[in-house]
Write a protein that holds these residues in place. Structure first.
Motif, PDB file in Angstrom:
ATOM      1  N   ASP A 174      -7.400  12.891  -2.972  1.00  0.00           N
ATOM      2  CA  ASP A 174      -6.154  13.618  -3.214  1.00  0.00           C
ATOM      3  C   ASP A 174      -4.930  12.744  -2.936  1.00  0.00           C
ATOM      4  OD1 ASP A 174      -6.375  13.420  -0.497  1.00  0.00           O
ATOM      5  OD2 ASP A 174      -6.184  15.561  -0.079  1.00  0.00           O
ATOM      6  N   LYS A 175      -5.177  11.480  -2.562  1.00  0.00           N
ATOM      7  CA  LYS A 175      -4.084  10.553  -2.276  1.00  0.00           C
ATOM      8  C   LYS A 175      -3.758   9.738  -3.533  1.00  0.00           C
ATOM      9  CE  LYS A 175      -5.764  10.201   2.448  1.00  0.00           C
ATOM     10  NZ  LYS A 175      -4.801  11.182   2.971  1.00  0.00           N
ATOM     11  N   GLU A 176      -2.508   9.396  -3.696  1.00  0.00           N
ATOM     12  CA  GLU A 176      -2.079   8.594  -4.834  1.00  0.00           C
ATOM     13  C   GLU A 176      -2.398   7.120  -4.561  1.00  0.00           C
ATOM     14  OE1 GLU A 176       1.602   9.328  -7.702  1.00  0.00           O
ATOM     15  OE2 GLU A 176       2.208   8.323  -5.846  1.00  0.00           O
ATOM     16  N   VAL A 177      -3.124   6.508  -5.478  1.00  0.00           N
ATOM     17  CA  VAL A 177      -3.508   5.107  -5.314  1.00  0.00           C
ATOM     18  C   VAL A 177      -2.803   4.286  -6.395  1.00  0.00           C
ATOM     19  CG1 VAL A 177      -5.391   3.463  -5.141  1.00  0.00           C
ATOM     20  CG2 VAL A 177      -5.757   5.838  -4.436  1.00  0.00           C
ATOM     21  N   LEU A 178      -1.796   3.525  -5.977  1.00  0.00           N
ATOM     22  CA  LEU A 178      -0.979   2.757  -6.913  1.00  0.00           C
ATOM     23  C   LEU A 178      -1.145   1.256  -6.679  1.00  0.00           C
ATOM     24  CD1 LEU A 178       2.379   4.766  -6.754  1.00  0.00           C
ATOM     25  CD2 LEU A 178       0.525   5.004  -8.430  1.00  0.00           C
ATOM     26  N   ILE A 179      -1.089   0.513  -7.768  1.00  0.00           N
ATOM     27  CA  ILE A 179      -1.044  -0.947  -7.728  1.00  0.00           C
ATOM     28  C   ILE A 179       0.388  -1.359  -8.079  1.00  0.00           C
ATOM     29  CG2 ILE A 179      -1.940  -3.103  -8.675  1.00  0.00           C
ATOM     30  CD1 ILE A 179      -4.107  -1.590  -7.262  1.00  0.00           C
ATOM     31  N   SER A 180       1.011  -2.161  -7.257  1.00  0.00           N
ATOM     32  CA  SER A 180       2.394  -2.573  -7.505  1.00  0.00           C
ATOM     33  C   SER A 180       2.503  -3.432  -8.762  1.00  0.00           C
ATOM     34  CB  SER A 180       2.942  -3.346  -6.308  1.00  0.00           C
ATOM     35  OG  SER A 180       2.298  -4.602  -6.192  1.00  0.00           O
ATOM     36  N   ARG A 181       3.700  -3.529  -9.316  1.00  0.00           N
ATOM     37  CA  ARG A 181       3.940  -4.366 -10.486  1.00  0.00           C
ATOM     38  C   ARG A 181       3.572  -5.815 -10.186  1.00  0.00           C
ATOM     39  NH1 ARG A 181      10.043  -4.630 -12.382  1.00  0.00           N
ATOM     40  NH2 ARG A 181      10.153  -5.615 -10.321  1.00  0.00           N
ATOM     41  N   GLU A 182       3.868  -6.276  -8.959  1.00  0.00           N
ATOM     42  CA  GLU A 182       3.586  -7.654  -8.576  1.00  0.00           C
ATOM     43  C   GLU A 182       2.086  -7.947  -8.544  1.00  0.00           C
ATOM     44  OE1 GLU A 182       7.553  -6.490  -7.553  1.00  0.00           O
ATOM     45  OE2 GLU A 182       5.629  -5.601  -6.942  1.00  0.00           O
ATOM     46  N   LYS A 183       1.276  -6.932  -8.224  1.00  0.00           N
ATOM     47  CA  LYS A 183      -0.170  -7.150  -8.114  1.00  0.00           C
ATOM     48  C   LYS A 183      -0.934  -6.708  -9.350  1.00  0.00           C
ATOM     49  CE  LYS A 183      -2.333  -6.619  -4.270  1.00  0.00           C
ATOM     50  NZ  LYS A 183      -2.981  -6.104  -3.046  1.00  0.00           N
ATOM     51  N   ALA A 184      -0.255  -6.146 -10.339  1.00  0.00           N
ATOM     52  CA  ALA A 184      -0.942  -5.572 -11.501  1.00  0.00           C
ATOM     53  C   ALA A 184      -1.776  -6.596 -12.248  1.00  0.00           C
ATOM     54  CB  ALA A 184       0.079  -4.916 -12.431  1.00  0.00           C
ATOM     55  N   ALA A 185      -1.193  -7.772 -12.518  1.00  0.00           N
ATOM     56  CA  ALA A 185      -1.932  -8.799 -13.267  1.00  0.00           C
ATOM     57  C   ALA A 185      -3.143  -9.282 -12.469  1.00  0.00           C
ATOM     58  CB  ALA A 185      -1.001  -9.967 -13.592  1.00  0.00           C
ATOM     59  N   GLU A 186      -2.959  -9.490 -11.170  1.00  0.00           N
ATOM     60  CA  GLU A 186      -4.061  -9.928 -10.306  1.00  0.00           C
ATOM     61  C   GLU A 186      -5.174  -8.895 -10.299  1.00  0.00           C
ATOM     62  OE1 GLU A 186      -3.736 -11.669  -5.985  1.00  0.00           O
ATOM     63  OE2 GLU A 186      -3.965  -9.477  -5.839  1.00  0.00           O
ATOM     64  N   PHE A 187      -4.796  -7.614 -10.217  1.00  0.00           N
ATOM     65  CA  PHE A 187      -5.794  -6.538 -10.196  1.00  0.00           C
ATOM     66  C   PHE A 187      -6.575  -6.493 -11.504  1.00  0.00           C
ATOM     67  CE2 PHE A 187      -6.773  -2.100 -11.354  1.00  0.00           C
ATOM     68  CZ  PHE A 187      -7.740  -1.837 -10.381  1.00  0.00           C
ATOM     69  N   LYS A 188      -5.885  -6.620 -12.629  1.00  0.00           N
ATOM     70  CA  LYS A 188      -6.570  -6.601 -13.925  1.00  0.00           C
ATOM     71  C   LYS A 188      -7.537  -7.773 -14.033  1.00  0.00           C
ATOM     72  CE  LYS A 188      -2.792  -4.341 -16.436  1.00  0.00           C
ATOM     73  NZ  LYS A 188      -1.712  -4.536 -17.468  1.00  0.00           N
ATOM     74  N   ASP A 189      -7.130  -8.913 -13.530  1.00  0.00           N
ATOM     75  CA  ASP A 189      -7.998 -10.085 -13.539  1.00  0.00           C
ATOM     76  C   ASP A 189      -9.231  -9.842 -12.691  1.00  0.00           C
ATOM     77  OD1 ASP A 189      -8.502 -12.958 -14.162  1.00  0.00           O
ATOM     78  OD2 ASP A 189      -8.278 -13.177 -11.996  1.00  0.00           O
ATOM     79  N   TRP A 190      -9.038  -9.232 -11.523  1.00  0.00           N
ATOM     80  CA  TRP A 190     -10.164  -8.916 -10.636  1.00  0.00           C
ATOM     81  C   TRP A 190     -11.114  -7.940 -11.296  1.00  0.00           C
ATOM     82  CZ3 TRP A 190     -11.187  -4.138  -7.977  1.00  0.00           C
ATOM     83  CH2 TRP A 190     -12.217  -4.214  -7.036  1.00  0.00           C
ATOM     84  N   MET A 191     -10.587  -6.918 -11.937  1.00  0.00           N
ATOM     85  CA  MET A 191     -11.444  -5.920 -12.603  1.00  0.00           C
ATOM     86  C   MET A 191     -12.203  -6.519 -13.781  1.00  0.00           C
ATOM     87  SD  MET A 191     -11.427  -2.840 -11.267  1.00  0.00           S
ATOM     88  CE  MET A 191     -12.014  -1.868 -12.649  1.00  0.00           C
ATOM     89  N   GLY A 192     -11.638  -7.557 -14.394  1.00  0.00           N
ATOM     90  CA  GLY A 192     -12.256  -8.122 -15.589  1.00  0.00           C
ATOM     91  C   GLY A 192     -13.236  -9.246 -15.329  1.00  0.00           C
ATOM     92  N   LYS A 193     -13.391  -9.671 -14.048  1.00  0.00           N
ATOM     93  CA  LYS A 193     -14.291 -10.799 -13.757  1.00  0.00           C
ATOM     94  C   LYS A 193     -15.753 -10.394 -13.936  1.00  0.00           C
ATOM     95  CE  LYS A 193     -11.415 -13.485 -10.590  1.00  0.00           C
ATOM     96  NZ  LYS A 193     -11.227 -13.965  -9.223  1.00  0.00           N
TER      97      LYS A 193
END
Length: 254
Positions: free
Chosen positions: A235-254
């Protein structure tokens, strides 16, 4: 080679002595201490040996506390019945981490490893601090494999592979398992981030660390942020900041 044994069980001391002598009779066992207090006193009064065989659970606490009392100039082979301290062990002067019951071959390999490193770094210009730093750089990173947590009036061991995500709330940290069980942890989110395999877990924001398989959907959000939906749901909001968005997408795509 000189060895100090820090072990609080007499049978354990005797077994280690037999193993050491069966490996190499020329090794000198210079002493045996059985507590944090006696170990600190011994090390303050004697020249530090080449190696310390150090049990982690002693009569008056965990032997890691010894390092807070003085600068140890020896390399350490940790011995323990539990594998949950491996990460902490590799943050100090650790050659190896052996699980009890100690096997002769494993102890011999640890002693051989020390001798190989000693030869590699043996030079009049290399001091003990440089030796330790060099050894640490060669040691593989060890990630936490399980946590011992309270469940009612008992303790249970939960493998990290069973954890969907971890989060901080107030002064406490929790994790949720795939079957939706909730447990409290005695670590901060910052400490947990250092313990977990970054291939499997990602620090999404200040409050959340997520397993890669817990992300069910990713939505574009305001100002370049990403909003995550997790499974099991939270029930908590889980957000990725704009600064970390590209890094997160890269991590998810490895």
């Amino acid at each position: 080679m000189d060895i100090l044994i820090i072990e609080d069980e007499q049978l354990g001391v005797e077994k280690l002595m037999r193993l050491i002598k069966s490996i190499d009779e020329s090794i000198q066992i210079v002493g045996n201490t059985r507590s944090i207090k006696s170990s600190v006193e011994w090390l303050m009064q004697h020249e530090h040996p080449d190696i310390i065989l150090m049990d982690i659970e002693l009569t008056d606490g965990q032997s890691f506390e010894i390092f807070s009392h003085l600068s140890i100039k020896s390399m350490v082979i940790f011995t323990t019945s539990y594998d949950e301290y491996a990460l902490q062990a590799f943050k100090v002067n650790s050659v190896d981490y052996l699980l009890k019951p100690i096997k002769k071959e494993e102890l011999k390999n640890a002693l051989d490893k020390f001798q190989e490193w000693q030869l590699k770094f043996s030079s009049p210009s290399v001091n003990i601090k440089e030796l330790i730093n060099g050894l640490r750089q060669q040691q593989p990173k060890s990630w936490r494999s399980r946590f011992l947590v309270k469940q009612g009036q008992k303790l249970v061991s939960i493998e990290t592979s069973e954890i969907a995500y971890l989060y901080a709330e107030g002064r406490l940290s929790y994790f949720i398992t795939w079957d939706k069980q909730k447990f409290v942890l005695d670590y901060t989110i910052e400490e947990l981030e250092e313990m977990l395999d970054p291939q499997q877990f990602y620090r999404a924001n200040r409050a959340f660390i997520i397993h890669i398989k817990t992300v069910s959907q990713i939505h574009n959000y305001f100002n370049g942020k990403l909003k995550l939906e997790l499974q099991p749901a939270t029930d908590k909001e889980v957000l990725i900041s704009r600064e970390k968005a590209a890094e997160f997408k890269d991590w998810m795509g490895k």
